[in-house]
Motif scaffolding. Structure first.
Motif, PDB file in Angstrom:
ATOM      1  N   PHE A  68     -13.355   0.948  43.160  1.00 18.51           N
ATOM      2  CA  PHE A  68     -13.460  -0.446  43.681  1.00 18.51           C
ATOM      3  C   PHE A  68     -12.888  -1.291  42.964  1.00 18.51           C
ATOM      4  O   PHE A  68     -11.828  -2.320  43.282  1.00 18.51           O
ATOM      5  CB  PHE A  68     -14.798  -0.749  44.003  1.00 18.51           C
ATOM      6  N   LYS A  69     -13.118  -1.718  41.731  1.00 21.25           N
ATOM      7  CA  LYS A  69     -12.628  -2.734  40.744  1.00 21.25           C
ATOM      8  C   LYS A  69     -11.333  -2.342  40.565  1.00 21.25           C
ATOM      9  O   LYS A  69     -10.447  -3.138  40.579  1.00 21.25           O
ATOM     10  CB  LYS A  69     -13.219  -2.646  39.382  1.00 21.25           C
ATOM     11  N   GLY A  70     -10.758  -1.132  40.190  1.00 18.84           N
ATOM     12  CA  GLY A  70      -9.283  -1.025  40.051  1.00 18.84           C
ATOM     13  C   GLY A  70      -8.395  -1.070  41.144  1.00 18.84           C
ATOM     14  O   GLY A  70      -7.363  -1.872  41.063  1.00 18.84           O
ATOM     15  N   TRP A  71      -8.761  -0.721  42.422  1.00 20.28           N
ATOM     16  CA  TRP A  71      -8.097  -0.905  43.710  1.00 20.28           C
ATOM     17  C   TRP A  71      -8.014  -2.418  43.936  1.00 20.28           C
ATOM     18  O   TRP A  71      -6.827  -2.911  44.330  1.00 20.28           O
ATOM     19  CB  TRP A  71      -8.571   0.019  44.852  1.00 20.28           C
ATOM     20  N   LEU A  72      -9.143  -3.142  43.822  1.00 19.48           N
ATOM     21  CA  LEU A  72      -8.935  -5.005  44.017  1.00 19.48           C
ATOM     22  C   LEU A  72      -7.952  -5.432  42.794  1.00 19.48           C
ATOM     23  O   LEU A  72      -7.345  -6.303  43.420  1.00 19.48           O
ATOM     24  CB  LEU A  72     -10.308  -5.269  43.728  1.00 19.48           C
ATOM     25  N   GLY A  73      -8.087  -5.096  41.725  1.00 16.01           N
ATOM     26  CA  GLY A  73      -7.357  -5.259  40.771  1.00 16.01           C
ATOM     27  C   GLY A  73      -5.891  -5.257  41.114  1.00 16.01           C
ATOM     28  O   GLY A  73      -4.879  -5.979  40.776  1.00 16.01           O
ATOM     29  N   LEU A  74      -5.576  -3.885  41.556  1.00 12.04           N
ATOM     30  CA  LEU A  74      -4.088  -3.743  42.034  1.00 12.04           C
ATOM     31  C   LEU A  74      -3.626  -4.377  43.040  1.00 12.04           C
ATOM     32  O   LEU A  74      -2.548  -4.745  43.063  1.00 12.04           O
ATOM     33  CB  LEU A  74      -3.929  -2.226  42.266  1.00 12.04           C
ATOM     34  N   ASN A  75      -4.498  -4.879  43.922  1.00  9.23           N
ATOM     35  CA  ASN A  75      -4.101  -5.594  45.072  1.00  9.23           C
ATOM     36  C   ASN A  75      -3.722  -7.175  44.774  1.00  9.23           C
ATOM     37  O   ASN A  75      -2.941  -7.773  45.307  1.00  9.23           O
ATOM     38  CB  ASN A  75      -5.231  -5.494  46.280  1.00  9.23           C
TER      39      ASN A  75
ATOM     40  N   GLU B  17       7.670  -4.584  41.304  1.00  6.54           N
ATOM     41  CA  GLU B  17       7.245  -3.365  40.656  1.00  6.54           C
ATOM     42  C   GLU B  17       6.630  -2.498  42.200  1.00  6.54           C
ATOM     43  O   GLU B  17       5.741  -3.292  42.976  1.00  6.54           O
ATOM     44  CB  GLU B  17       6.179  -3.217  39.846  1.00  6.54           C
ATOM     45  N   ASP B  18       7.031  -1.417  42.046  1.00 12.19           N
ATOM     46  CA  ASP B  18       6.589  -0.574  43.447  1.00 12.19           C
ATOM     47  C   ASP B  18       5.020  -0.020  43.009  1.00 12.19           C
ATOM     48  O   ASP B  18       4.889   0.797  42.272  1.00 12.19           O
ATOM     49  CB  ASP B  18       7.365   0.548  43.881  1.00 12.19           C
ATOM     50  N   LEU B  19       4.219  -0.619  43.717  1.00 11.13           N
ATOM     51  CA  LEU B  19       2.792  -0.038  43.396  1.00 11.13           C
ATOM     52  C   LEU B  19       2.054   0.903  44.325  1.00 11.13           C
ATOM     53  O   LEU B  19       0.932   0.974  44.355  1.00 11.13           O
ATOM     54  CB  LEU B  19       2.039  -1.310  43.409  1.00 11.13           C
ATOM     55  N   SER B  20       2.932   1.383  45.181  1.00  7.91           N
ATOM     56  CA  SER B  20       2.530   2.301  46.146  1.00  7.91           C
ATOM     57  C   SER B  20       1.988   3.646  45.501  1.00  7.91           C
ATOM     58  O   SER B  20       0.983   4.153  46.009  1.00  7.91           O
ATOM     59  CB  SER B  20       3.523   2.799  47.250  1.00  7.91           C
ATOM     60  N   LEU B  21       2.347   4.181  44.628  1.00 10.00           N
ATOM     61  CA  LEU B  21       1.873   4.993  43.595  1.00 10.00           C
ATOM     62  C   LEU B  21       0.318   4.912  43.427  1.00 10.00           C
ATOM     63  O   LEU B  21      -0.413   5.803  43.470  1.00 10.00           O
ATOM     64  CB  LEU B  21       2.633   5.408  42.428  1.00 10.00           C
ATOM     65  N   GLY B  22       0.376   3.755  42.688  1.00  7.28           N
ATOM     66  CA  GLY B  22      -1.180   3.472  42.395  1.00  7.28           C
ATOM     67  C   GLY B  22      -2.241   3.432  43.751  1.00  7.28           C
ATOM     68  O   GLY B  22      -3.137   3.706  43.319  1.00  7.28           O
ATOM     69  N   HIS B  23      -1.802   2.736  44.745  1.00 11.73           N
ATOM     70  CA  HIS B  23      -2.472   2.843  45.972  1.00 11.73           C
ATOM     71  C   HIS B  23      -2.981   4.211  46.516  1.00 11.73           C
ATOM     72  O   HIS B  23      -3.986   4.262  46.704  1.00 11.73           O
ATOM     73  CB  HIS B  23      -1.942   1.943  47.060  1.00 11.73           C
ATOM     74  N   PHE B  24      -1.958   5.127  46.429  1.00  9.69           N
ATOM     75  CA  PHE B  24      -2.012   6.377  47.010  1.00  9.69           C
ATOM     76  C   PHE B  24      -2.882   7.111  46.125  1.00  9.69           C
ATOM     77  O   PHE B  24      -3.955   7.822  46.400  1.00  9.69           O
ATOM     78  CB  PHE B  24      -0.667   7.393  47.035  1.00  9.69           C
ATOM     79  N   LEU B  25      -2.891   6.880  44.483  1.00  7.98           N
ATOM     80  CA  LEU B  25      -3.894   7.649  43.637  1.00  7.98           C
ATOM     81  C   LEU B  25      -5.103   6.986  43.812  1.00  7.98           C
ATOM     82  O   LEU B  25      -6.128   7.943  43.795  1.00  7.98           O
ATOM     83  CB  LEU B  25      -3.429   7.646  42.287  1.00  7.98           C
ATOM     84  N   TYR B  26      -5.436   5.777  44.271  1.00  9.72           N
ATOM     85  CA  TYR B  26      -6.688   5.116  44.524  1.00  9.72           C
ATOM     86  C   TYR B  26      -7.319   5.931  45.635  1.00  9.72           C
ATOM     87  O   TYR B  26      -8.650   6.178  45.952  1.00  9.72           O
ATOM     88  CB  TYR B  26      -6.774   3.672  44.479  1.00  9.72           C
TER      89      TYR B  26
ATOM     90  N   HIS C 126      -2.998   0.508  35.569  1.00 10.64           N
ATOM     91  CA  HIS C 126      -3.821   0.962  36.405  1.00 10.64           C
ATOM     92  C   HIS C 126      -3.877   2.492  36.272  1.00 10.64           C
ATOM     93  O   HIS C 126      -5.065   3.341  36.417  1.00 10.64           O
ATOM     94  CB  HIS C 126      -3.166   0.833  37.667  1.00 10.64           C
ATOM     95  N   LEU C 127      -2.663   3.251  35.912  1.00  9.46           N
ATOM     96  CA  LEU C 127      -2.640   4.596  35.897  1.00  9.46           C
ATOM     97  C   LEU C 127      -3.538   4.981  34.485  1.00  9.46           C
ATOM     98  O   LEU C 127      -4.278   6.165  34.567  1.00  9.46           O
ATOM     99  CB  LEU C 127      -1.118   5.364  35.530  1.00  9.46           C
TER     100      LEU C 127
END
Length: 110
Positions: free
Chosen positions: A97-104, A10-19, A54-55
């Motif tokens: 912080f918690k969401g971005w670490l969870g995405l990683n 899954e491409d998660l770059s959108l999630g990283h950009f939004l965080y 994450h969204l």
């Protein structure tokens, strides 16, 4: 694993950009609203995917922040509204912080 099983990345770059947009809130509050608009426009994401969780986490974080800021704004007592503002910003920072670490770590957020 059988030969018929296929795993897709899954491409998660959108999630990283939004965080990243959400984390710019101390400088300017406008990126948070851009993040929310982009988030709400994503209708083609699978419902039970990692990015979808994450969204949803980001939407809930932004709406919670706006709710707490409005509560703090409409309280006429300054000594009470300032702690509400600080609590809202601390809570929002924790959610980013918690969401971005969870995405990683590829962890679904609930």
């Amino acid at each position: 694993m059988t030969e018929t099983e296929v795993y897709t990345a899954e491409d998660l770059s959108l999630g990283h950009f939004l965080y990243a947009l959400m984390s710019a809130f101390p400088l300017f509050f406008l990126p948070v609203f851009f993040s929310l608009l982009i988030n709400l426009s994503q209708t083609n994401i699978a419902t039970h995917s990692l990015l979808s969780s994450h969204l949803r986490w980001q939407r809930n974080s932004i709406t919670g922040l706006v709710t707490l800021l409005l509560i703090g704004y409409f309280i006429p007592l300054l000594w009470l509204s300032i702690p509400i503002f600080l609590a809202a910003l601390t809570w929002f920072s924790y959610r980013i912080f918690k969401g971005w670490l969870g995405l990683n770590d590829s962890v679904n957020m609930y």
